[in-house]
Every structure is written in C-alpha cells, then in structure tokens.
Write a protein that holds these residues in place. Structure first.
Motif, PDB file in Angstrom:
ATOM      1  N   PRO A 147     -63.843  26.827  22.102  1.00 30.89           N
ATOM      2  CA  PRO A 147     -65.301  26.743  21.944  1.00 30.89           C
ATOM      3  C   PRO A 147     -66.010  28.062  22.193  1.00 30.89           C
ATOM      4  N   GLU A 148     -65.452  28.924  23.047  1.00 26.12           N
ATOM      5  CA  GLU A 148     -66.053  30.231  23.285  1.00 26.12           C
ATOM      6  C   GLU A 148     -66.040  31.090  22.029  1.00 26.12           C
ATOM      7  N   LEU A 149     -65.138  30.766  21.108  1.00 20.23           N
ATOM      8  CA  LEU A 149     -65.020  31.518  19.859  1.00 20.23           C
ATOM      9  C   LEU A 149     -65.658  30.772  18.691  1.00 20.23           C
ATOM     10  N   GLY A 150     -66.259  29.621  18.959  1.00 22.71           N
ATOM     11  CA  GLY A 150     -66.882  28.838  17.901  1.00 22.71           C
ATOM     12  C   GLY A 150     -65.899  28.141  16.997  1.00 22.71           C
ATOM     13  N   ARG A 151     -64.645  27.989  17.431  1.00 17.58           N
ATOM     14  CA  ARG A 151     -63.608  27.389  16.582  1.00 17.58           C
ATOM     15  C   ARG A 151     -63.474  25.904  16.935  1.00 17.58           C
ATOM     16  N   HIS A 152     -64.498  25.146  16.576  1.00 14.05           N
ATOM     17  CA  HIS A 152     -64.572  23.755  16.997  1.00 14.05           C
ATOM     18  C   HIS A 152     -63.615  22.861  16.212  1.00 14.05           C
ATOM     19  N   GLU A 153     -63.341  23.200  14.970  1.00 14.80           N
ATOM     20  CA  GLU A 153     -62.414  22.364  14.199  1.00 14.80           C
ATOM     21  C   GLU A 153     -61.001  22.461  14.768  1.00 14.80           C
ATOM     22  N   GLU A 154     -60.581  23.672  15.109  1.00 12.31           N
ATOM     23  CA  GLU A 154     -59.256  23.841  15.706  1.00 12.31           C
ATOM     24  C   GLU A 154     -59.191  23.113  17.044  1.00 12.31           C
ATOM     25  N   GLU A 155     -60.271  23.214  17.830  1.00 12.19           N
ATOM     26  CA  GLU A 155     -60.328  22.520  19.112  1.00 12.19           C
ATOM     27  C   GLU A 155     -60.222  21.010  18.908  1.00 12.19           C
ATOM     28  N   ALA A 156     -60.956  20.481  17.918  1.00 12.81           N
ATOM     29  CA  ALA A 156     -60.946  19.042  17.668  1.00 12.81           C
ATOM     30  C   ALA A 156     -59.554  18.565  17.256  1.00 12.81           C
ATOM     31  N   ALA A 157     -58.838  19.386  16.491  1.00 16.75           N
ATOM     32  CA  ALA A 157     -57.488  19.005  16.061  1.00 16.75           C
ATOM     33  C   ALA A 157     -56.544  18.910  17.262  1.00 16.75           C
ATOM     34  N   ILE A 158     -56.670  19.864  18.175  1.00 13.60           N
ATOM     35  CA  ILE A 158     -55.824  19.825  19.377  1.00 13.60           C
ATOM     36  C   ILE A 158     -56.178  18.614  20.227  1.00 13.60           C
ATOM     37  N   ALA A 159     -57.488  18.375  20.401  1.00  9.15           N
ATOM     38  CA  ALA A 159     -57.920  17.231  21.200  1.00  9.15           C
ATOM     39  C   ALA A 159     -57.396  15.933  20.609  1.00  9.15           C
ATOM     40  N   ALA A 160     -57.403  15.829  19.288  1.00  8.67           N
ATOM     41  CA  ALA A 160     -56.909  14.616  18.636  1.00  8.67           C
ATOM     42  C   ALA A 160     -55.421  14.418  18.903  1.00  8.67           C
ATOM     43  N   GLU A 161     -54.655  15.521  18.928  1.00  8.76           N
ATOM     44  CA  GLU A 161     -53.208  15.411  19.205  1.00  8.76           C
ATOM     45  C   GLU A 161     -52.949  14.989  20.647  1.00  8.76           C
ATOM     46  N   LEU A 162     -53.790  15.456  21.578  1.00  8.74           N
ATOM     47  CA  LEU A 162     -53.587  15.150  22.995  1.00  8.74           C
ATOM     48  C   LEU A 162     -54.124  13.772  23.372  1.00  8.74           C
ATOM     49  N   ARG A 163     -55.146  13.314  22.692  1.00  3.76           N
ATOM     50  CA  ARG A 163     -55.821  12.079  23.079  1.00  3.76           C
ATOM     51  C   ARG A 163     -54.852  10.899  23.005  1.00  3.76           C
ATOM     52  N   GLY A 164     -54.807  10.125  24.080  1.00  2.94           N
ATOM     53  CA  GLY A 164     -53.956   8.939  24.122  1.00  2.94           C
ATOM     54  C   GLY A 164     -52.538   9.191  24.585  1.00  2.94           C
ATOM     55  N   ARG A 165     -52.161  10.462  24.785  1.00  2.00           N
ATOM     56  CA  ARG A 165     -50.799  10.773  25.239  1.00  2.00           C
ATOM     57  C   ARG A 165     -50.729  10.753  26.767  1.00  2.00           C
ATOM     58  N   GLU A 166     -49.514  10.512  27.266  1.00  2.00           N
ATOM     59  CA  GLU A 166     -49.246  10.721  28.691  1.00  2.00           C
ATOM     60  C   GLU A 166     -49.071  12.223  28.892  1.00  2.00           C
ATOM     61  N   LEU A 167     -49.936  12.810  29.715  1.00  2.00           N
ATOM     62  CA  LEU A 167     -49.928  14.260  29.887  1.00  2.00           C
ATOM     63  C   LEU A 167     -49.594  14.625  31.327  1.00  2.00           C
ATOM     64  N   PRO A 168     -48.975  15.799  31.538  1.00  2.00           N
ATOM     65  CA  PRO A 168     -48.817  16.305  32.905  1.00  2.00           C
ATOM     66  C   PRO A 168     -50.190  16.438  33.570  1.00  2.00           C
ATOM     67  N   THR A 169     -50.215  16.392  34.891  1.00  4.58           N
ATOM     68  CA  THR A 169     -51.489  16.394  35.625  1.00  4.58           C
ATOM     69  C   THR A 169     -52.376  17.557  35.223  1.00  4.58           C
ATOM     70  N   GLU A 170     -51.812  18.764  35.170  1.00  7.46           N
ATOM     71  CA  GLU A 170     -52.633  19.931  34.845  1.00  7.46           C
ATOM     72  C   GLU A 170     -53.208  19.817  33.440  1.00  7.46           C
ATOM     73  N   ALA A 171     -52.376  19.364  32.496  1.00  4.61           N
ATOM     74  CA  ALA A 171     -52.853  19.211  31.118  1.00  4.61           C
ATOM     75  C   ALA A 171     -53.890  18.100  31.017  1.00  4.61           C
ATOM     76  N   ARG A 172     -53.653  16.990  31.728  1.00  2.00           N
ATOM     77  CA  ARG A 172     -54.605  15.883  31.679  1.00  2.00           C
ATOM     78  C   ARG A 172     -55.966  16.308  32.222  1.00  2.00           C
ATOM     79  N   LEU A 173     -55.972  17.043  33.321  1.00  2.00           N
ATOM     80  CA  LEU A 173     -57.232  17.517  33.888  1.00  2.00           C
ATOM     81  C   LEU A 173     -57.965  18.427  32.911  1.00  2.00           C
ATOM     82  N   LEU A 174     -57.246  19.372  32.320  1.00  3.48           N
ATOM     83  CA  LEU A 174     -57.883  20.278  31.368  1.00  3.48           C
ATOM     84  C   LEU A 174     -58.394  19.522  30.154  1.00  3.48           C
ATOM     85  N   PHE A 175     -57.628  18.529  29.708  1.00  8.04           N
ATOM     86  CA  PHE A 175     -58.073  17.749  28.559  1.00  8.04           C
ATOM     87  C   PHE A 175     -59.353  16.979  28.894  1.00  8.04           C
TER      88      PHE A 175
END
Length: 855
Positions: free
Chosen positions: A471-499
């Motif tokens: 988001p600091e670079l204005g690349r919201h589509e790339e960010e949204a694609a990553i968020a979509a891949e992470l959403r609903g997954r079991e994530l490590p604690t650090e990754a889950r917090l950042l997500f």
C-alpha cells in the motif's frame, strides 16, 4: 543496554609494559599537543609505537582531563564508530540531550540523521564539565568507509575549543588537513618523531643483558634504525637463539625495517616455543583479544591461563587491558604484525582446524556482530543466518536497521538470494529506512525462494509482510491478490498477525470502520501471549484508529501489554506508547492526563531520537491540545513545522501537504471564526490534492461548510453540513464524526431548523454519554459547544445529553482559560547507556500524515 555489546578492548586503552623505555621528549611534545591543538595526528607504519606513545601521553595529562579511547576494526562503519565513541565517553558523564545509541542508529541515514547526531555530539562535548577533553581514534587505517572520514572532517569543523581529536593511522587519512596546518591547529607525529633515538634503542638493548654484552649490540641498534617493533623482535629472537646474531649480520647494512624480515624473525621466535604454547597461540590467533576463558574455549586447552602468563613473561607482542574496578578481566591483545604471522602459520600448519576454531570463537563471542562475522569467515552460512535472525529483532526495535542491512550484505549473493529469511530481514531493515521499493523487491524474492524450498512458514510470513508494504507504493491490486491467497488459511502466528493488522488497514481505507474493533481484538488477543517486542512493534495500531467506535479499550489493552514488555527499557517504542496513551486520554476527555502523556512522548521522542512518523504524531498531539487551549500562535508555528517535515519525493511531499492542510483547516476552525485562515488552508488543499481521493474519504469536502459558518451564512452552512451527515460513520477518525454532528446541529440551530438540529445532535450525544468520549466534542470549539449547551432543546434532548453538552462546554471553556502548556525543556541527560531508536510499524512511513480523511 545497546543491541550490540561492544568488546572491552574497543573502548579501553591497553596497559603499557612495566619495563617500557622512557621517552621524555616524545611524551612532552605529545602531551603539549593534546592540550593545545584541535587535531593531533600520528602516522607511521606498523610497529612504530603509536599506541604506546598515546597511552603514555594520556597518563601524563593533568587531573580532571576527560579522555575517550576507541580502537577501530576493519568492519567498523559510521554507526558503529559513533556508538563506540559514545560508549568510550561514558566516564566523562556528558550532558546528552538525545540517547547516543539512538543517534548511532540514525547516523548515515539520508534523512539528516548524521547531521543531527553530529550536532548532539558537539553539544554534549561543549557541555562537558571537564576543563579539557581528548578523543582518541586508534588504527584509523582499518576503516574503509568514506563516510567515517567525512564525519571526522565535520566533527573537526565544530569541535569545541576545549576538546582535542587524536587520530593514529598507518597512512595519512583523507581529511582536510591543509586547513588545520595553516591555522596551526594540527600537530603531526610521523616516523621521524616516533622512531627510537639511539639512546632509547640502547636503553632497550640494555634491558637484555645477554644481548647487550654481545658483539653485535651496536650493529643491531644501527640496523633497526629506531623501529621499535623490529628492535623488540630482534631482542626476542636473540634471547632464545643467540646464534641468530650471525644470521642478522648477513643482511649487511640493509635496514631491518621491513615486513619479510619481521616474518622471518617471528618464525624463529615461534619455532623456539614449546609445542603446547606454539599451538595454543596459533589456535587463539583467530581472536582479536585473549581472555583465559575465551582462549580455553577456542583452543580447547585447559592450560589457557598459564599459557597467557607465559606469553606475558616472554615479552611477546601483546598489550594488556584490565580494569578491576569495572569488572574487566585481564585481556591480552596481539599486535597486528605478530597476529598476522600466527595467522599465516595457522593456515599452513592446521588449515583443517580453521573453520572449527572460528565456530568456537563465535560460540564464546559476547558481541553478536562479531559472532556473525566469525561464522561468515567459517563459511557457516546457516549458522550465520541463525545468528542474524536471533539478533535482528533487537536491531529492529532499537532502530539499527542500517546494521542489519550491512550484516545481511555480507552473505554470498547466491546464499542470500536463496534464503527467504535473510531476504525478509533485509526487507524489514529497508522498511525502517523508508526504502519501500527495495523492501518490496526483497519480499517478492523471499516469497519465490520460500516456494522453491517448500518452506510454508517463511512463505506465508513473507507474503503477509509484503502485503503491508505494497500500500505504501500504491500497489493495491497486488496487495489484494496476496490477501485473497492468505484469507481463510491456517497461518503461523507472525503471518496471521500481519495479515489481520493488514486487513484492519484495508477496511479502514475502504471506510468500513465498523469492522475494525472485531479484527483488532483478534490482534490484541494473539499478541498478549507473545513476548517479542518486534512483533508488538510490527502490529502497532496507527494513531488515527484511537477515536473509532469500540477501539479505545482495545488500544488501552495494547498499550498495557506493550508497557509490561518494555519495562524500564529505553526504546523508541516508549515514545510510540506514550503517544498512543495520549491520544486515548485526549479523546476520552482526560485532557490533563493527556497533556502529561504528551510531554512524556515529547521527551521520549527527543531522548530516543524517535522516527519521523512518531515525531510527527507527537507534534500533532501537541497541536490538538494547543488548539483546544486556543493558542493560535503556537498552532500556526506547529503547522508550519509539519509542512516542512516531509523531505521525500515530490509526490510524497504533495500528499503530506494535502493532509497537513486538512488538519490545518480543522485546527483553524477550532480556534474560532477565521475566514481568511480557512481560505488559506482550502487553497492549499486544492493545490496539492492527489489525483485520486483516498478510499476512506467518502464525503464532499467540509471546507465550504466551515467557511459559510465562519462568515455567518447559516442557511448555506446548515445545508452543507447536513449533506455530509450520512457519511459521518465513514469519517469516524480523529474525532471527526462527533465534530461533524455538533457543527451540523449548531448550523441548523442557527438557521432556525430546531428539529433537524436536535436530530443531528443525537448521535454525538449518544457517543459522549455512552462511551464517555468528551474529547471528540472539544474539536467543535467552546463557541459551538457553549451555544449548543445553552440552547433550549426542550424534550428533544434528554437530560443526560444536556448534561454531557454542559460538561463538554465547561471543559472547553476551562481549557481556553488555562495557561499554555509549556513544552518540556529538553532534558540534559547524563550517559546511561540507553537504547536506540526504531521506526514505527512496517505499515507506516514518515509520509503517514495526521489522519484526517476529510476536511
């Protein structure tokens, strides 16, 4: 305590030999120079006694003279030099106004960090109580960084008159020496001054009766030509092998001042040693300094303490450091020339042992930076990566991102490119330095490397981290694609917090503010079992979330958890913490307590050299309080300072100016009717408006409504404010929603539309009574609040609402009648080895402006 524990030998001058030769002429000249000149320069090849001469001269300085000693190493850069210098100056008890370790973390930063550090150092030296002070930098030739010499040039330019800088080097440093020569402020001691005179050489030879009585004593003195190291080594060799005199005489009249002959003589000395001492010295040559414990750990020889005694007894090429009062055990430092000879022989005799010796040295090394260096020399890339990963959190929270970058850069390119962990650590260091493009590139590489290795944990952490940077670079589509891949997954604690914290930001920008409390509650609940300060730092909520409905108790929980983990540690997180608490208190209407927290935040931001975004938030806090107190001059000056605060790209300056203009518009309206001021900030907003409005804006600009109210055009003001009311839930940040309802109610009341005014007032009163957040109402100003409190609402407003209005109006009047809150004087701290600065969360940059999504 600093993130990096400096070795004692770095800031403690060595102890001279008890049998040293008196050199009264040199000591007198050097002592006079140390007291009278700005710069003293000792330049001569290895073995000319530069260090010994300086130690002897320092011992003869008048009582009360302050001194600081720094022995430089090959891997020293400007931040490490500054930190070493500050540590060496600790006994001088300087009146630092900013923590030296925090300054060291910012030295070399392109955002003016070096200039600030230099100014603070000069001010601290100028404030010293000592009648005179001496700064010694030994072995300057080891440092390769051009920025070090540039810093020393600047320091010399501004050095207080009662301080002297002393530089010892094998080569003349690239400094602006001509100026100081012309001004007669430079004293130079070269080979001619440092070499032994004939009488001094004779005195040294006389200390070895067996050699002095021999026929070659006079020739030995002549042929060593006053080279102290050469003469001492000749004596050491002859002490063990008198027959060498004939060999030495074969050199004819050639001077012995050369490296090949030194190596030859060193070999003769080594060959004459007992095999146990010989191999002990070889194995220990990987260490820059020898203590009994470390020497035993590296060599595997339980007789280490006895061997060190034997080394001193034999008068080998070592100097000693010890300070029983400060708990410094005896430490022997090998002379560079002798250590090189040992290193050459180690590689010839025991090459297969070298990696293991370096790993042992790393295991016993208290300085984590040197520990990583040993592992890299041993080509133990995996061990070095693990050591860097263990050190990285401390470097990050204490603001030493530059050191983390330097260490990551020492890995081989192919290893670093294949290591998602090293790439991610480097990216976090870049984030701390606002290098967003480079950080994103590193994180993309980390994601690719983790996929190749099948490392699911590193993959998800790198992805979540990348999503906070984009988001600091204005690349919201790339960010949204990553968020979509992470959403609903079991994530490590650090990754889950950042997500989840990233999801909070995404909802915030989209104006879905009602979703934030539930999401941030998960962040707080997952954080509370975590002890890592880095994790708490990475998941810090932006200040603009503090007024969102339902967020205040969660942010209070976050602050309590962070405070518990900080304890007494002086980290920039503490300035962030006090800022967070001040915002929560301010919006809760506890203005006096908020002011106390503001003053603490200001003091911490100064002492801990807090990052630009933390300092900007502290300035915004101060402006909010001063605006509520009606201090127009202070507000105008503070806004001008904010406008000058961003020094980044043209686009970042434009966004920054736009956001500050929005904040300036609100503060101007808070101070009272000022149509000209409102027009000024409105014009500035229009001139710097971004091409695309922020996603969370959601409302027509309120600038025309504010101007109409300031000019008494109440019907127009009422229509404009009322038109914005449907968007109030999307604007619930920094008190805007409550302020909008109050100003709309006031304009509607003034326009004679009483029923509509009461309806507009109800959401604000509900917030004020149910959640006790009177601070929001204060942004409407005492005039608006006073008229609303005095109005006859009849049955349209319940008694509780009228009481809340009266309380808010009374608080606003009290604030206007009080004295201006004096900014706390910058504290004159004495050196306490405090911690260094870190920047705020990976989501925020210095371009993160005061959070005012609409005007």
């Amino acid at each position: 305590m600093s993130a990096v524990r400096l070795p004692t030998t770095k800031t403690q001058p060595p102890r001279l030999r008890s049998t040293r030769i008196a050199r009264p002429a040199l000591q007198a000249a050097l002592g006079t120079a140390l007291l009278q000149r700005r710069l003293v320069l000792l330049v001569a090849p290895a073995g000319f006694g530069k260090t010994a001469a300086l130690v002897g001269a320092l011992e003869q300085l008048p009582p009360g003279t302050a001194s600081a000693w720094v022995a430089l190493d090959e891997d020293d850069d400007l931040p490490r030099l500054f930190e070493s210098l500050a540590a060496a100056l600790e006994p001088a008890d300087l009146p630092w106004r900013t923590a030296p370790d925090a300054l060291a973390a910012q030295v070399g930063d392109e955002r003016d960090g070096t200039r600030r550090a230099l100014a603070e150092l000069v001010n601290a030296l100028a404030g010293s109580d000592a009648p005179h002070g001496v700064l010694v930098l030994d072995d300057l030739h080891r440092v390769q960084s051009p920025s070090v010499c540039a810093f020393l040039d600047a320091l010399l330019e501004r050095l207080p008159p009662h301080w002297t800088l002393v530089l010892a080097s094998r080569v003349e440093p690239p400094l602006a020496l001509a100026r100081w020569r012309v001004a007669d402020e430079l004293a130079e001691f070269g080979e001619a001054a440092l070499r032994f005179s004939e009488s001094e050489s004779a005195a040294l030879v006389a200390s070895e009766p067996a050699v002095a009585a021999g026929p070659g004593a006079a020739a030995l003195i002549e042929r060593t030509r006053g080279w102290p190291a050469g003469l001492r080594l000749c004596l050491a060799a002859l002490r063990q092998r008198p027959a060498l005199a004939a060999t030495l005489s074969e050199h004819g009249r050639a001077p012995l001042v050369d490296r090949p002959l030194f190596d030859y003589l060193a070999a003769e000395v080594l060959d004459d040693m007992p095999i146990g001492l010989h191999d002990f010295l070889l194995r220990c040559s990987v260490l820059p300094a020898l203590t009994p414990a470390r020497a035993a750990a590296v060599s595997g020889d339980a007789r280490a303490a006895a061997w060190l005694d034997e080394i001193e007894r034999r008068g080998l090429f070592v100097s000693a450091v010890e300070d029983h009062e400060r708990g410094v055990e005896r430490t022997l430092v090998l002379h560079d020339l002798f250590r090189d000879a040992l290193d050459d022989r180690l590689r010839q005799r025991l090459p297969e042992e070298l990696p293991r010796l370096l790993q042992r040295a790393a295991a016993s090394e208290p300085d984590p930076v040197r520990r990583i260096g040993y592992l890299l020399r041993a080509r133990d890339w995996r061990g070095a990566e693990a050591a860097l990963a263990a050190l990285a959190p401390e470097l990050l929270i204490s603001g030493h991102g530059a050191e983390l970058l330097r260490l990551a850069g020492q890995f081989p390119d192919d290893w670093r490119a294949a290591s998602p962990r090293v790439l991610r650590m480097r990216a976090l260091a870049r984030v701390q330095r606002w290098e967003w493009d480079a950080a994103a590139d590193d994180l993309r590489d980390a994601v690719r490397a983790a996929r190749i290795h099948g490392d699911e944990t590193e993959l998800r952490i790198a992805q979540a981290c990348l999503a906070t940077v984009l988001p600091e670079l204005g690349r919201h589509e790339e960010e949204a694609a990553i968020a979509a891949e992470l959403r609903g997954r079991e994530l490590p604690t650090e990754a889950r917090l950042l997500f989840v914290i990233g999801e909070c930001s995404r909802r915030f920008l989209a104006g879905d503010l009602a979703a934030l409390p539930g999401l941030f509650a998960e962040v707080v609940e997952r954080l509370e079992p975590v002890e890592s300060l880095q994790t708490w730092w990475e998941n810090a909520p932006p200040m603009s979330w503090s007024t969102l409905r339902g967020m205040r108790p969660l942010i209070e929980r976050y602050c309590a958890g962070l405070l518990h983990r900080l304890g007494e540690r002086e980290l920039p997180l503490r300035a962030l913490l006090h800022s967070q608490r001040a915002y929560v208190l301010l919006w809760g209407g506890q203005v006096d307590a908020a002011l106390e927290a503001v003053q603490r935040a200001e003091a911490d931001a100064r002492w801990l050299a807090a990052a630009a975004d933390v300092q900007a938030n502290v300035r915004v806090l101060r402006l909010l309080v001063e605006g509520m107190q009606g201090h127009a001059g202070a507000v105008r000056a503070g806004l001008d300072e904010l406008l000058r605060g961003e020094q980044g790209s043209a686009e970042r300056r434009r966004v920054w100016t736009y956001q500050v203009a929005i904040f300036g518009l609100r503060l101007t309206d808070l101070l009272g009717p000022d149509p000209d001021g409102l027009r000024h900030w409105t014009a500035l907003m229009a001139a710097h408006a971004p091409e695309r409005a922020p996603e969370g804006g959601g409302s027509p600009s309120l600038a025309p409504a504010r101007l109409a109210a300031a000019e008494g055009r109440w019907e127009e003001a009422a229509q404009r404010f009322a038109a914005a009311l449907p968007n109030a839930p999307r604007l619930d940040q920094m008190g805007q929603a409550v302020e909008l309802h109050l100003r709309a109610a006031h304009a509607l009341w003034r326009a004679g539309r009483r029923a509509e005014a009461a309806a507009a007032l109800q959401p604000a009163l509900e917030r004020m009574t149910r959640e006790g957040e009177l601070g929001h109402a204060l942004m409407a100003g005492p005039g608006v609040l006073g008229e609303l409190a005095a109005a006859d609402w009849g049955a349209a407003v319940e008694a509780g609402g009228r009481a809340a209005l009266a309380e808010a109006a009374a608080l606003a009047r009290r604030l206007r009648g009080g004295d201006a809150p004096a900014a706390p004087a910058a504290p004159r701290h004495r050196r306490r080895r405090p911690n260094c600065s870190a920047n705020a969360s990976a989501r925020c940059s210095s371009a993160s402006p005061p959070a005012t999504a609409t005007s």
